[in-house]
Write an enzyme that holds these catalytic residues in place. Structure first.
Site: not given
Length: 284
Positions: A15, A75, A84-86, A160, A193, A218, A226, A228
Site C-alpha cells: 500500500n 486518497n 489509513c492504517g498502513n 473510517n 472500503n 474508496r 489496506c 484499516t
C-alpha cells in the site's frame, strides 16, 4: 505558476504513498495536485499522499493533547480520508528516519482526522492503536464483478467506514474483478472500503485466527493492502465466529501479512513500513 516539492515514496505491505514534508503547513495541495502526484503514468504513483505537518498548523487541540505531528492523508483521487492504517506506520517510519521525531518506550502520538492515535514498535515493525471500533448491524448487499449473486456485508467502522463480505472459497476470491467499484445497497452516505475475505484452513491455530482478503478502497480502487481494512476484516470474522473466537489474527493480503489484536475494546494493527526513494516533483 508551478511549485517544486520534495517527496519520499514509501509503502506498507504494498500500500504505497507519496510522503510530502510540510512541517509548518505552508502547502495547500488541491485535489488535482494530489491526483497528479499519485498518477502511476505521469506522476510519482501511489495509493495516496501523506502530508507531514505539525498538528499546531492543522489542529492545535491535538498538539495540546501531545500529538506534535498530524497525518494529513489524501486518497489517490485527491479526496480526504479519516485514517489509513498502513499510512500511519509509514508516516511514523518517515518521522524517525528523517530525525523529526523519536519513538520512546510508550510510542508516539500522531494526529489524524480520527483523533490522536498511538504508534509503538512491534515484532512486525510498528503497531498502531486504531482506537475503538463499531460494528454496523444494518443489512448491506454487495454486488461485484465475478460474484454470481449479491452477498451480505457487515459494516465495520474503525475510524473510517468498511463493509466486509465473506466468500466461500479461494477460487471466488481470485475470480473477483475489482477493476470496477463494488455496488453497495444501501450505499453508505460517505462511501466505504469493501473487503472480501476467506478463512484459512484451519481458521484458528492455537489462539490466533487467520484469513485472506482483497480490498477495494474508496477513492483509489483495488490496492495490495489496506490497514484499516485488515482490522475491519479481522473484527468481522471474529464476530461471525462467535464467542469463542480469538482476539489475535493474521490477515494475508496481496502485499504481505499484517497482525491484528483486540484489547479492551480497541483494535490494534501491526506490520512493516518501508521507505523506497526520495526526489522532487513539479506541481502545476
Amino acid at each position: 505558476m508551478s511549485t517544486t516539492i520534495s517527496f519520499t515514496k514509501g509503502h506498507g505491505t504494498g500500500n504505497d504513498f507519496v510522503i510530502v514534508p510540510d512541517p509548518d503547513g505552508a502547502l495547500d495541495l488541491t485535489e488535482d495536485q494530489v491526483a497528479a502526484l499519485c498518477d502511476r503514468h505521469f506522476g510519482v504513483g501511489a495509493d495516496g499522499v501523506l502530508r507531514v505537518v505539525r498538528s499546531a498548523a492543522i489542529d492545535p487541540a491535538q498538539a495540546a493533547g501531545g500529538a506534535e505531528w498530524f497525518m494529513d492523508y489524501r486518497n489517490a483521487d485527491g479526496s480526504t480520508a479519516e485514517m489509513c492504517g498502513n499510512g500511519i506506520r509509514v508516516y511514523v517510519h518517515y518521522l524517525l528516519q528523517s530525525g523529526l521525531a523519536a519513538l520512546g518506550d510508550d510510542g508516539i502520538l500522531i494526529g489524524t482526522r480520527n483523533g490522536a492515535l498511538r504508534v509503538t514498535r512491534s515484532d512486525l515493525g510498528y503497531e498502531a492503536d486504531l482506537g475503538r471500533f463499531r460494528l454496523e448491524r444494518g443489512d448491506v448487499l454487495v454486488r461485484a464483478r465475478g460474484l454470481d449473486v449479491a452477498r451480505p456485508g457487515l459494516g465495520v467502522d474503525v475510524g473510517n467506514p468498511h463493509v466486509v463480505v465473506a466468500l466461500s472459497s479461494e477460487d471466488e476470491l481470485a475470480g473477483l474483478d475489482l477493476t470496477a467499484h463494488p455496488i453497495l445497497d444501501p450505499a453508505p452516505p460517505a462511501g466505504a472500503n469493501v473487503e472480501f475475505v476467506v478463512p484459512a484452513d484451519p481458521l484458528v491455530t492455537g489462539d490466533v485466527g487467520a484469513v485472506r482478503m482483497r480490498v477495494f478502497e474508496r477513492g483509489v480502487g483495488e490496492t495490495l493492502s489496506c490497514g484499516t481494512g485488515v482490522a475491519a476484516t479481522a473484527l468481522a470474522v471474529r464476530d461471525w465466529a462467535g464467542s469463542g473466537a480469538p482476539d489475535r489474527w493474521t490477515v494475508d493480503v496481496p502485499g504481505g501479512r499484517l497482525g491484528v489484536r483486540m484489547v479492551d475494546g480497541h483494535v490494534l494493527l501491526s506490520g512493516p513500513a518501508t521507505l523506497v526513494y526520495s526526489g522532487q516533483f513539479t506541481l502545476a
